[in-house]
Design a protein around this motif. Structure first.
Motif, PDB file in Angstrom:
ATOM      1  N   GLU A  76       0.970  -1.262   0.059  1.00 62.10           N
ATOM      2  CA  GLU A  76       0.060  -0.035  -0.001  1.00 62.10           C
ATOM      3  C   GLU A  76       0.789   1.284   0.007  1.00 62.10           C
ATOM      4  N   LEU A  77       2.055   1.236  -0.293  1.00 60.52           N
ATOM      5  CA  LEU A  77       3.128   2.245  -0.167  1.00 60.52           C
ATOM      6  C   LEU A  77       2.723   3.236  -1.214  1.00 60.52           C
ATOM      7  N   SER A  78       2.674   4.448  -0.847  1.00 57.06           N
ATOM      8  CA  SER A  78       2.407   5.508  -1.906  1.00 57.06           C
ATOM      9  C   SER A  78       3.469   5.834  -2.862  1.00 57.06           C
ATOM     10  N   ALA A  79       3.008   6.348  -3.847  1.00 62.45           N
ATOM     11  CA  ALA A  79       3.952   6.478  -4.976  1.00 62.45           C
ATOM     12  C   ALA A  79       5.206   7.417  -4.662  1.00 62.45           C
ATOM     13  N   PRO A  80       4.996   8.563  -3.955  1.00 64.32           N
ATOM     14  CA  PRO A  80       6.225   9.441  -3.428  1.00 64.32           C
ATOM     15  C   PRO A  80       7.309   8.628  -2.842  1.00 64.32           C
ATOM     16  N   ARG A  81       6.739   7.808  -1.821  1.00 65.19           N
ATOM     17  CA  ARG A  81       7.420   7.013  -0.864  1.00 65.19           C
ATOM     18  C   ARG A  81       8.268   5.817  -1.609  1.00 65.19           C
ATOM     19  N   ILE A  82       7.501   5.193  -2.812  1.00 59.57           N
ATOM     20  CA  ILE A  82       8.391   4.353  -3.603  1.00 59.57           C
ATOM     21  C   ILE A  82       9.379   5.043  -4.368  1.00 59.57           C
ATOM     22  N   LEU A  83       9.296   6.290  -4.943  1.00 60.79           N
ATOM     23  CA  LEU A  83       9.969   7.019  -5.698  1.00 60.79           C
ATOM     24  C   LEU A  83      11.398   7.184  -4.890  1.00 60.79           C
ATOM     25  N   VAL A  84      11.059   7.749  -3.536  1.00 62.57           N
ATOM     26  CA  VAL A  84      12.239   7.880  -2.618  1.00 62.57           C
ATOM     27  C   VAL A  84      13.086   6.733  -2.335  1.00 62.57           C
ATOM     28  N   ALA A  85      12.491   5.593  -2.030  1.00 62.67           N
ATOM     29  CA  ALA A  85      12.885   4.390  -1.685  1.00 62.67           C
ATOM     30  C   ALA A  85      13.687   3.746  -3.021  1.00 62.67           C
ATOM     31  N   GLY A  86      13.294   3.864  -4.268  1.00 67.06           N
ATOM     32  CA  GLY A  86      14.042   3.518  -5.487  1.00 67.06           C
ATOM     33  C   GLY A  86      15.057   4.424  -5.686  1.00 67.06           C
ATOM     34  N   GLY A  87      14.976   5.573  -5.424  1.00 67.18           N
ATOM     35  CA  GLY A  87      16.164   6.649  -5.660  1.00 67.18           C
ATOM     36  C   GLY A  87      17.204   6.400  -4.966  1.00 67.18           C
ATOM     37  N   PHE A  88      16.852   6.244  -3.855  1.00 72.06           N
ATOM     38  CA  PHE A  88      18.180   6.054  -2.698  1.00 72.06           C
ATOM     39  C   PHE A  88      18.667   4.584  -2.823  1.00 72.06           C
ATOM     40  N   ALA A  89      18.117   3.564  -3.266  1.00 71.83           N
ATOM     41  CA  ALA A  89      18.545   2.307  -3.665  1.00 71.83           C
ATOM     42  C   ALA A  89      19.457   2.437  -4.746  1.00 71.83           C
ATOM     43  N   GLY A  90      19.038   3.146  -5.763  1.00 72.33           N
ATOM     44  CA  GLY A  90      19.906   3.501  -6.858  1.00 72.33           C
ATOM     45  C   GLY A  90      21.564   4.020  -6.352  1.00 72.33           C
ATOM     46  N   ILE A  91      21.210   5.229  -5.500  1.00 71.16           N
ATOM     47  CA  ILE A  91      22.452   5.479  -4.960  1.00 71.16           C
ATOM     48  C   ILE A  91      23.391   4.752  -4.192  1.00 71.16           C
ATOM     49  N   PHE A  92      22.800   3.876  -3.499  1.00 67.67           N
ATOM     50  CA  PHE A  92      23.592   2.969  -2.715  1.00 67.67           C
ATOM     51  C   PHE A  92      24.312   2.075  -3.635  1.00 67.67           C
ATOM     52  N   ASN A  93      23.404   1.608  -4.651  1.00 69.99           N
ATOM     53  CA  ASN A  93      23.757   0.746  -5.822  1.00 69.99           C
ATOM     54  C   ASN A  93      24.951   0.961  -6.323  1.00 69.99           C
ATOM     55  N   TRP A  94      25.158   2.661  -6.800  1.00 68.07           N
ATOM     56  CA  TRP A  94      26.334   3.040  -7.517  1.00 68.07           C
ATOM     57  C   TRP A  94      27.322   3.399  -6.660  1.00 68.07           C
ATOM     58  N   VAL A  95      27.190   3.675  -5.574  1.00 65.12           N
ATOM     59  CA  VAL A  95      28.264   3.701  -4.376  1.00 65.12           C
ATOM     60  C   VAL A  95      29.424   2.686  -4.402  1.00 65.12           C
ATOM     61  N   VAL A  96      28.561   1.483  -4.412  1.00 63.36           N
ATOM     62  CA  VAL A  96      29.487   0.157  -4.492  1.00 63.36           C
ATOM     63  C   VAL A  96      30.075   0.162  -6.070  1.00 63.36           C
ATOM     64  N   ALA A  97      29.195   0.330  -6.905  1.00 65.24           N
ATOM     65  CA  ALA A  97      29.219  -0.033  -8.409  1.00 65.24           C
ATOM     66  C   ALA A  97      30.394   0.859  -9.039  1.00 65.24           C
ATOM     67  N   ILE A  98      30.745   2.169  -8.623  1.00 71.56           N
ATOM     68  CA  ILE A  98      31.387   2.928  -9.166  1.00 71.56           C
ATOM     69  C   ILE A  98      33.082   2.574  -9.689  1.00 71.56           C
ATOM     70  N   PRO A  99      33.543   2.190  -8.666  1.00 69.57           N
ATOM     71  CA  PRO A  99      34.993   1.682  -8.952  1.00 69.57           C
ATOM     72  C   PRO A  99      35.120   0.544  -9.898  1.00 69.57           C
ATOM     73  N   PRO A 100      34.439  -0.547  -9.873  1.00 63.77           N
ATOM     74  CA  PRO A 100      34.644  -1.484 -11.156  1.00 63.77           C
ATOM     75  C   PRO A 100      33.995  -0.885 -12.331  1.00 63.77           C
ATOM     76  N   ASP A 101      33.017  -0.178 -12.247  1.00 59.12           N
ATOM     77  CA  ASP A 101      32.358   0.468 -13.424  1.00 59.12           C
ATOM     78  C   ASP A 101      33.501   1.534 -14.114  1.00 59.12           C
ATOM     79  N   VAL A 102      34.238   2.189 -13.514  1.00 58.99           N
ATOM     80  CA  VAL A 102      35.222   2.820 -13.910  1.00 58.99           C
ATOM     81  C   VAL A 102      36.394   1.861 -14.680  1.00 58.99           C
ATOM     82  N   LEU A 103      36.660   0.851 -14.125  1.00 60.46           N
ATOM     83  CA  LEU A 103      37.493   0.031 -14.796  1.00 60.46           C
ATOM     84  C   LEU A 103      36.982  -0.700 -15.763  1.00 60.46           C
ATOM     85  N   LYS A 104      35.683  -1.018 -15.753  1.00 60.57           N
ATOM     86  CA  LYS A 104      34.977  -1.672 -16.866  1.00 60.57           C
ATOM     87  C   LYS A 104      34.740  -0.765 -18.346  1.00 60.57           C
ATOM     88  N   SER A 105      34.525   0.133 -17.976  1.00 59.05           N
ATOM     89  CA  SER A 105      34.360   1.306 -19.348  1.00 59.05           C
ATOM     90  C   SER A 105      35.835   1.499 -19.821  1.00 59.05           C
TER      91      SER A 105
END
Length: 311
Positions: free
Chosen positions: A216-245
């Motif tokens: 039943e979570l509202s759309a704004p709360r889903i947006l915030v949860a998804g947005g911060f999930a993306g940020i935490f994902n990339w904090v982990v992913a950036i170093p290997p992503d730089v090497l990969k690119s």
């Protein structure tokens, strides 16, 4: 959990079961949302990560995120920011379908009973399994995307489009050329996807009022949860992503020992901070792109559970 009508209970029961077709459709829709919202800044990120080292006394090609964005927009127009988008668009439907299905399967494999509630380390492990599943699709898509994104800034037009890039890569070195960077993609996506889904589930739980269901979570709360999930994902992913690119866009034979050679060269020439090249572009992109992804996924999944609860 709040008591609902019979119809609501049927929908909620449907969401509790893994449905490959629903995940395929809803995940694909979420993936399209990611590309449309996030591709311009992904182009900026790749160009910053792969720009040549400036000579002594010369200014770098791009001084930062906004400079790269401005030069791309004014030099190539809006199409320049969306250059290379065909490859990720073609790949997003199966990739996000596999991603969300892999995550659901990872959760199911850890459950002794269908109603078991998993803890956060178990959700992280389920996300890691999802990262393994998506690598087969992600690696060639990323390889093609990166090559198309950097060629315009280099002034050389080697590939006329995604399919032309695939044909020429295959002609040069077969399937291995198309899948160049597989190990680095695994190193990036396995831990990062674990963080991605764990963060999303944690924030959804955090944002759910007492006595209410997560569904039943509202759309704004889903947006915030998804947005911060993306940020935490990339904090982990950036170093290997730089090497990969770097590795995926390098000429054949430049890094014979793979990512170790890329890492040594980057640290030697540009220091440890080079592993976070494109950080600003990634962070600006991560929130809206992943907010759009999860909102798109949740909306599509609710629609599918309503229209075809037994699919």
């Amino acid at each position: 959990m709040k008591a609902g009508t019979v119809a609501e209970d049927e929908v909620e029961t449907a969401t509790a079961h893994i449905s490959p077709w629903k995940n395929f459709l809803a995940g694909g829709f979420g993936g399209v949302c990611v590309v449309l919202v996030g591709h311009p800044l992904d182009t900026v990120k790749v160009r910053l990560q792969t720009q040549p080292k400036s000579q002594l006394g010369q200014a770098p090609l791009y001084s930062g995120t906004f400079d790269c964005f401005k030069k791309t927009l004014f030099g190539e127009g809006i199409r320049g920011l969306y250059r290379g988008m065909a490859a990720p668009l073609v790949g997003v439907t199966p990739m996000f379908a596999v991603c969300f299905f892999g995550y659901g399967l990872g959760k199911r494999l850890q459950q002794k009973h269908p109603d078991d509630v998993l803890n956060y380390p178990q959700l992280f492990a389920a996300g890691m399994l999802s990262g393994v599943f998506t690598t087969a699709i992600m690696t060639p898509g990323e390889r093609i995307k990166c090559l198309l994104q950097i060629q315009a800034s280099s002034g050389e037009t080697k590939y006329t489009g995604a399919w032309d890039c695939v044909k020429k890569l295959y002609r040069e070195a077969g399937i291995r050329s198309i899948y160049k960077g597989t190990m680095l993609t695994l190193m990036r996506d396995v831990p990062a996807t674990g963080m991605y889904f764990m963060t999303y589930e944690w924030l959804k739980d955090l944002f759910t009022p007492e006595g209410k269901s997560v569904s039943e979570l509202s759309a704004p709360r889903i947006l915030v949860a998804g947005g911060f999930a993306g940020i935490f994902n990339w904090v982990v992913a950036i170093p290997p992503d730089v090497l990969k690119s770097r590795f995926q866009t390098a000429p054949p034979g430049k890094y014979p020992n793979g990512f170790r050679d890329v890492l040594r060269e980057l640290i030697r020439e540009e220091g440890i901070t080079s592993l976070y090249k494109g950080f600003t572009a990634v962070m600006i992109r991560a929130f809206p792109a992943n907010a759009a992804c999860f909102l798109g996924f949740e909306i599509a999944m609710k629609f599918l559970n309503w229209i075809a609860p037994n699919l």
